[in-house]
Design a protein around this motif. Structure first.
Motif, PDB file in Angstrom:
ATOM      1  N   THR A  12       0.842  -1.204   0.000  1.00  0.00           N
ATOM      2  CA  THR A  12       0.000   0.000   0.000  1.00  0.00           C
ATOM      3  C   THR A  12       0.876   1.252   0.000  1.00  0.00           C
ATOM      4  OG1 THR A  12      -1.747  -1.181   1.188  1.00  0.00           O
ATOM      5  CG2 THR A  12      -1.834   1.239   1.226  1.00  0.00           C
ATOM      6  N   GLY A  13       1.907   1.247   0.835  1.00  0.00           N
ATOM      7  CA  GLY A  13       2.828   2.377   0.887  1.00  0.00           C
ATOM      8  C   GLY A  13       3.551   2.593  -0.428  1.00  0.00           C
ATOM      9  N   VAL A  14       3.984   1.500  -1.053  1.00  0.00           N
ATOM     10  CA  VAL A  14       4.684   1.595  -2.337  1.00  0.00           C
ATOM     11  C   VAL A  14       3.763   2.152  -3.419  1.00  0.00           C
ATOM     12  CG1 VAL A  14       5.693   0.207  -4.193  1.00  0.00           C
ATOM     13  CG2 VAL A  14       6.389  -0.189  -1.833  1.00  0.00           C
ATOM     14  N   ILE A  15       2.543   1.658  -3.462  1.00  0.00           N
ATOM     15  CA  ILE A  15       1.594   2.120  -4.489  1.00  0.00           C
ATOM     16  C   ILE A  15       1.247   3.594  -4.273  1.00  0.00           C
ATOM     17  CG2 ILE A  15      -0.768   1.862  -5.340  1.00  0.00           C
ATOM     18  CD1 ILE A  15      -0.402  -1.204  -4.796  1.00  0.00           C
ATOM     19  N   LEU A  16       0.967   3.966  -3.027  1.00  0.00           N
ATOM     20  CA  LEU A  16       0.659   5.375  -2.748  1.00  0.00           C
ATOM     21  C   LEU A  16       1.839   6.278  -3.077  1.00  0.00           C
ATOM     22  CD1 LEU A  16      -1.302   5.179   0.638  1.00  0.00           C
ATOM     23  CD2 LEU A  16      -2.179   5.915  -1.593  1.00  0.00           C
ATOM     24  N   ALA A  17       3.038   5.849  -2.716  1.00  0.00           N
ATOM     25  CA  ALA A  17       4.229   6.656  -2.996  1.00  0.00           C
ATOM     26  C   ALA A  17       4.448   6.799  -4.497  1.00  0.00           C
ATOM     27  CB  ALA A  17       5.454   6.042  -2.325  1.00  0.00           C
ATOM     28  N   ALA A  18       4.230   5.706  -5.230  1.00  0.00           N
ATOM     29  CA  ALA A  18       4.406   5.755  -6.686  1.00  0.00           C
ATOM     30  C   ALA A  18       3.386   6.686  -7.330  1.00  0.00           C
ATOM     31  CB  ALA A  18       4.292   4.348  -7.271  1.00  0.00           C
TER      32      ALA A  18
END
Length: 128
Positions: A12-18
């Protein structure tokens, strides 16, 4: 099942950051930092359990008690160094991350010097 929560949080963090990196790069760095902090807080109980386990081992060790705290310090420096270096690299500051890794290696060598000295003295006494 705990690992599934960690993986879900990380993804979730990776997707939001991307997604945010396309809009505002600074906000994506904050998302990464928040994700890392939440991940760390989610495993703090496990870290506490590990230290309690190691404390139990330490109490039962008769030989080498002097070296046990050194080994724990080395492990702590290694984990903290890796954690910090990865955060620097995630923020696009690979050069700073590399210097953090170098500093960690120097500190680990410094902490291990008493063990190295003891080993050399032991070898000297066996050969002499």
């Amino acid at each position: 099942m705990e690992i599934l929560k960690i993986v879900a949080l990380a993804l979730t963090g990776v997707i939001l950051a991307a997604l945010m990196k396309q809009i505002n790069k600074e906000i994506s760095i904050y998302i990464i930092l928040a994700t890392v902090i939440i991940l760390f807080l989610s495993i703090i109980d496990r870290i506490t359990d590990i230290f309690l386990f190691l404390e139990g081992i330490y109490e039962n060790v008769t030989y080498g008690k002097i070296f046990f705290p050194v080994i724990l310090k080395v492990l702590a420096v290694a984990y903290i160094t890796d954690f910090t270096a990865q955060m620097c690299k995630d923020a696009g500051e690979g050069a700073i991350g590399a210097k953090v890794e170098l500093a960690g290696k120097v500190i680990i060598f410094y902490l291990a010097m008493p063990i190295l000295t003891a080993i050399l003295e032991l070898i000297g006494s066996l050969l002499g």
